[in-house]
Design an enzyme around this catalytic site. Structure first.
Site, mmCIF file in Angstrom:
data_model
loop_
_atom_site.group_PDB
_atom_site.id
_atom_site.type_symbol
_atom_site.label_atom_id
_atom_site.label_comp_id
_atom_site.label_asym_id
_atom_site.label_seq_id
_atom_site.Cartn_x
_atom_site.Cartn_y
_atom_site.Cartn_z
ATOM 1 N N GLU A 53 0.837 -1.197 0.000
ATOM 2 C CA GLU A 53 0.000 0.000 0.000
ATOM 3 C C GLU A 53 0.872 1.248 0.000
ATOM 4 O O GLU A 53 1.501 1.572 1.010
ATOM 5 C CB GLU A 53 -0.909 -0.011 1.225
ATOM 6 C CG GLU A 53 -1.834 -1.204 1.309
ATOM 7 C CD GLU A 53 -2.751 -1.322 0.098
ATOM 8 O OE1 GLU A 53 -3.413 -0.324 -0.245
ATOM 9 O OE2 GLU A 53 -2.789 -2.413 -0.517
ATOM 10 N N LYS B 83 -8.265 -15.270 17.018
ATOM 11 C CA LYS B 83 -8.364 -14.735 15.650
ATOM 12 C C LYS B 83 -9.597 -13.860 15.448
ATOM 13 O O LYS B 83 -10.134 -13.766 14.351
ATOM 14 C CB LYS B 83 -8.377 -15.873 14.608
ATOM 15 C CG LYS B 83 -7.304 -16.918 14.800
ATOM 16 C CD LYS B 83 -5.937 -16.433 14.372
ATOM 17 C CE LYS B 83 -4.828 -17.326 14.918
ATOM 18 N NZ LYS B 83 -4.047 -17.993 13.901
ATOM 19 N N ASP C 104 1.956 -14.024 12.879
ATOM 20 C CA ASP C 104 0.757 -14.564 12.251
ATOM 21 C C ASP C 104 -0.130 -13.394 11.819
ATOM 22 O O ASP C 104 -0.705 -12.704 12.661
ATOM 23 C CB ASP C 104 0.034 -15.460 13.262
ATOM 24 C CG ASP C 104 -1.176 -16.152 12.657
ATOM 25 O OD1 ASP C 104 -1.593 -15.784 11.538
ATOM 26 O OD2 ASP C 104 -1.700 -17.077 13.307
ATOM 27 N N HIS D 103 -1.762 10.470 -0.989
ATOM 28 C CA HIS D 103 -2.129 9.237 -1.677
ATOM 29 C C HIS D 103 -2.115 9.438 -3.197
ATOM 30 O O HIS D 103 -1.803 8.530 -3.949
ATOM 31 C CB HIS D 103 -3.497 8.726 -1.205
ATOM 32 C CG HIS D 103 -3.412 7.957 0.063
ATOM 33 N ND1 HIS D 103 -3.160 6.619 0.107
ATOM 34 C CD2 HIS D 103 -3.517 8.361 1.353
ATOM 35 C CE1 HIS D 103 -3.132 6.205 1.363
ATOM 36 N NE2 HIS D 103 -3.345 7.241 2.145
#
Lengths: 397, 397, 397, 397
Positions: B94, B224, B298, B389
């Protein structure tokens, strides 16, 4: 005013003023890191992606993280866009994950496949306007509703793919939180909607007959954050994956009974409700993170995308209807990291690269999540959850 | 019973029964994918990680995702474990992310650095026990509390690094949801705590004088998944990063005033509260996802870890006290993907590889998040958020 | 099938088959209670309300609870409907409450009064339709949107005052949760909307070309329950009360400084966010419950109505802008208990009895809540919170 | 500094400086109201409660609200404290409520009664301490834990009935939110715990070696507000009511099948989860508000007490296990309004007046809630929900 007296910091990372995305600059930075920290970045420096392809994706490019990919499948998907048996690349460093999803895919495929449907589509930017008081804000809100077409035109003038669908209003005190909902084509659309909404806000501020101060984000988007609002109102795609699982097949492949699954479901739904969880399912984040990394999605969007709503019923014949709804799945097949070397290959493996593929990818994502839910339920109930991590995982006792 | 009649699925992914983690098998799978889907996995097949190092991290290894890394820093951290100026590797696709975090790091470093403190440490597995009724469950709960030492011994017999700190109980109807809290050394600990808790549950079931059925996870871990419970009770590390930002420095480097920041803070806190968000800050997920991918964490744990609580005050002298608390930061410097080729290099760059480094890494993570918060606030208020951006991002209008 | 063998229960409460709302039957029931339990209901039997006025409000009428009323005020309200200085009846058994609200009213009135504005108005019934799968549900959802006018006609045929404004759709799996939003005139409208939505659902089921099973409530209304959804989307009236409090006045009347209030506000906002609270303010429930009981509102709606969102700013001159938004205030000036003897008197005291008064009452409610917030903040910060309960409360050490 | 120029307000409500709780003063206030507003408070002025009994319950006493009471029952409760068939007084102005609860009570009683169990007991006051930074706060937190006995002694010195059980800590930035958990005997205990915690905080501030500023409430109590924290950690009593409902009995009395109930349960649980509701059940607030008003409880606590968690399973024989857990039920049989004239009579009717009765009352409350859940489920599924409101409710079309 206070003054700051601080010891000098270490050197800043070298950058080339005009031409920074080169192997030469990457190498210079790796050497810089070695000099400064002693760390050898040889593996980081091993890659095949062309640095010249990376403007727009990274600054201070220095090398790559190599994330192992395991191929899973076939996964039969019966979507509106994804139809057929797919091989799915999962990039992860967590042992068992690929094997577990693979097991769920096998069951669902043998069971006839996963129905997948995109049921909503909306990307946001949500500014907050501050008026003088609530009555002014009420007036302002009506004015915004009355001028929707003009605001939309101002927003859409900045983009080809973005379309402003609606502006939802949330009044608090003298504030109006406005949630601009867009469709964004094959892109995830956060930047596109940011730009368009900025233009819309400027238009509003210029034309509204009165002062109207705004923040481009009032934090109800909620960009890169899970929220109840996103779960309710959709962020990105809202996708459903569903299957009616045959009782005998589940028993023979996973050694568990649908009645047992439904019994445990009651306990897990109450647990999720009690905990105030972003999901009443098990582990959507696992499959999504692995698929996101493989296919060039923004991994930070796991924050929003991992929200999930499981709904199931035990049928009279003992079969098990199982659905997973992802209310805030943010995916793209254009823009972001989707065009990079390995990422593009992974999209191509599923026929998801190129125009008009984002719905297809969204359907596959949801089907993958369902596979993971089924597989983990089996592991927990059959008692081999820990055991499989013993066999396949890295951290032995 | 119903029967299932389903057309045959495509071929399954090839595996070697005994020796699957080889370049040969990886190549075979890439060829298989090419044959089945037409996709060429040449870039996926370009890597320097040794396949033989991957058992425990991946199944069906086929190649890698190459995720570009940008180096940021120096970031001055004044932790209990991390002390000094750090260069931080961020893996992302990104555009703008690296530049934005870098800008925040510069401000915080020039301002004197970021205080970082790990204030809690607890990893969970949370089984649910089902008793006959609430009174039995009440009795059971007391019995568990009375036998804590023996349960702990049963749990800890399965692990060297895991220590059971407490078992919290959440009663609902005839159920007792038990939340086992562990410290897990340098590992993230989900597998370790799963194994230990399984042993504890088996011990309980064997010794409790009465029937006590259980599920190894009743979904309040909440593994999670973001949850209010994790935000309250910590999952992984609870870390605080904080700084008192000099008004003049903020003005000169970012062009914004602390009063303006505090005004906008009120609007964003109310927005977050209204939306039911996992964070009342801006975008912790961005920095964390990038750091997680670079360092072998993770990435699915972005789900839990992105939760954050910003607390700030505008001081009488106009300076701005800013803190970010990450209540559920899950990181490791041992196990999982931390030992893989590029990941280890990235940990070494920060002196975070090897024993007793996980607190240090946690402190750096929090400091990075604070840098991102400061930088984004500046961009939003100064009006160059969209503009940057445009310049650095991929998706031009 | 099991069989039930249960010892006989005590006698059922006596009822008259046709004419039960009489003092005679009430007396019979009081005697019955005395005979069965030994409890003398003399005070319960002392009332002036006419039993014949009670059909539609109570079954098995036996007497009344006498709840003490304290009069507060004057409270200056600058609403769109409530304009002037009001005396407000609060029915409570909790010492200090009346005194505390009274103190806040005095401050706000001397400060110039409370601006109050109703910014939204929507009462719901929210059925869930179950379709065969998500794709059918998607089709169904479009059909419902396309037939809004006919559905509205079916709903509105059952009511004079209720108007169906919109139907919001929340898709999950094969389900469509539909949230029917109505305006309901001077009534709270739960029954009215229930009846209208039943008619709408029956119309849908009859006309939709396919099977569409439904539940009249899928639990997202969320009737008699706080929810994030109600906070976002309004249930009943959404009302704002606001005032800019003069720093010197606050100091002289309450002995606290606005800077101190704002400092504490930051801590309380973070606390509310952390706790996952229905309110980031202090105690809206206190004033609302007391006002609800006095004026014949449904006290169970304290569940929804106590939700509140405080938003404030410290101004440059040291004054304090303070707003409270009640997103789910459920009030009526017609129907329910509003016409009963004492309740009507209490409404009349504020000029809120009769047609077209519900907005006025809503504005007063919000102003009362703001008075309570200001007063409690003063008590907590000035340190006399506990002390005043010592003096005025019942439970001495 | 600004100045305030405001037109003079209306007269303040008359008070007697020393002897205000008299019928004479009440009458003077009723006349005052009449003079000021034109409203005649004749019915408000009709009561049998002795004004001299009201200090500690109300200020500016002016009269009473007469809330109709309907008697329900018998309800068979099989608690640890409440054992037998109870008649339950419900004070409400909402038609159908009494009839509906009565119907549920009949079913549950014929089914053998409701098991009820208090599974936890904890009332809170939750101050926030602000330290200089997170590291100081960490140190402070350890110090508090190390000095628990002394802090407890300081707290308990202020009360006979209150006992400090634990202090839970929630760290955010430089703050420590401390949640003091007490048992409070037969009282609800909010005032008792406020006083005790104030003493504890003063002790801490005096003895802690360093500066430690505090707010007596940091808003995580969360007093008079629903919160996820209260749902998890209990506020007041945590009570479970449960029953296994015979399939045939349910069919014969309510005309519905347990399978149908369980099917709808899945939809409602998902709806509650989606909406972010305080309850995954139906309408606990209805029964609790009516019982609270009748028995002198603080009606504002409906905010906390209405939270509920339903957990159920469909058994193999077709019977239906149904439980409701109230995690934050705040009730008292001593203090507050419990000793007032009508309120005491209502407590006596259930044998709940006098010492050591609060657990009994809590069990009855939970059993009443379960009766309401069963009855409403029946009405919704059998289709007579709206119809019964037509027959018994006030608002006809």
């Amino acid at each position: 005013m206070t003054t700051v007296a601080v010891p000098p910091a270490r050197a800043r990372v070298p950058r080339h003023p005009s031409c920074d995305h080169t192997e030469e600059m990457a190498a210079r930075r790796r050497e810089f890191v070695k000099r400064q920290t002693g760390a050898d970045l040889t593996h980081v420096g091993t890659y095949s992606v062309d640095p010249a392809s990376l403007p727009g994706n990274i600054e201070n490019f220095t090398g790559v993280a190599q994330i192992p990919i395991g191929i899973t499948g076939p996964l039969r998907v019966l979507g509106e866009h994804a139809v057929g048996d797919f091989y799915v690349p999962l990039a992860t460093t967590e042992g068992t994950l690929v094997a577990s999803y693979n097991r769920g895919m096998r069951l669902l495929t043998e069971n006839g496949g996963v129905k997948a449907t995109v049921v909503d589509d909306a990307m946001q930017r949500a500014p907050a306007f501050a008026l003088d008081d609530a009555r002014q804000a009420l007036h302002f809100g009506k004015w915004v509703a009355d001028h929707f077409e003009e605001i939309r035109d101002a927003a859409e003038a900045t983009t080809h793919q973005g379309h402003l669908i609606s502006i939802r209003q949330y009044p608090v005190g003298p504030l109006r939180y406005l949630r601009f909902n867009y469709t964004t084509g094959d892109a995830a659309g956060q930047n596109m909607t940011g730009r368009a909404t900025l233009a819309a806000c400027e238009w509003i501020q210029h034309h509204y007959p009165g002062p109207a101060r705004y923040l481009l984000s009032g934090n109800i988007d909620t960009d890169k954050k899970h929220s109840r609002l996103n779960m309710l109102e959709t962020r990105g795609k809202r996708v459903v994956a569903e299957a009616t699982i045959n009782r005998e097949l589940l028993r023979s492949l996973m050694g568990i009974d649908t009645g047992h699954v439904f019994w445990s479901r009651q306990i897990q739904m109450v647990g999720s409700f009690l905990a105030g969880s972003a999901s009443n399912g098990a582990h959507a984040a696992n499959g999504l993170a692995a698929l996101f990394i493989a296919t060039g999605q923004d991994a930070a969007n796991v924050a929003e995308s991992h929200a999930s709503i499981s709904y199931s019923q035990l049928l009279e014949n003992g079969d098990y209807y199982w659905s997973v709804t992802l209310p805030a799945l943010i995916v793209a097949t254009h823009g972001g990291g989707t065009g990079l070397a390995t990422q593009r290959e992974c999209l191509e493996m599923m026929g998801c690269y190129g125009p008009d593929k984002v719905q297809k990818l969204a359907e596959i994502c949801a089907a993958v999540v369902l596979a993971g839910e089924v597989s983990l339920a089996g592991a927990v109930l059959h008692g081999d959850w820990v055991d499989s991590h013993e066999r396949l995982g890295r951290n032995r006792a």
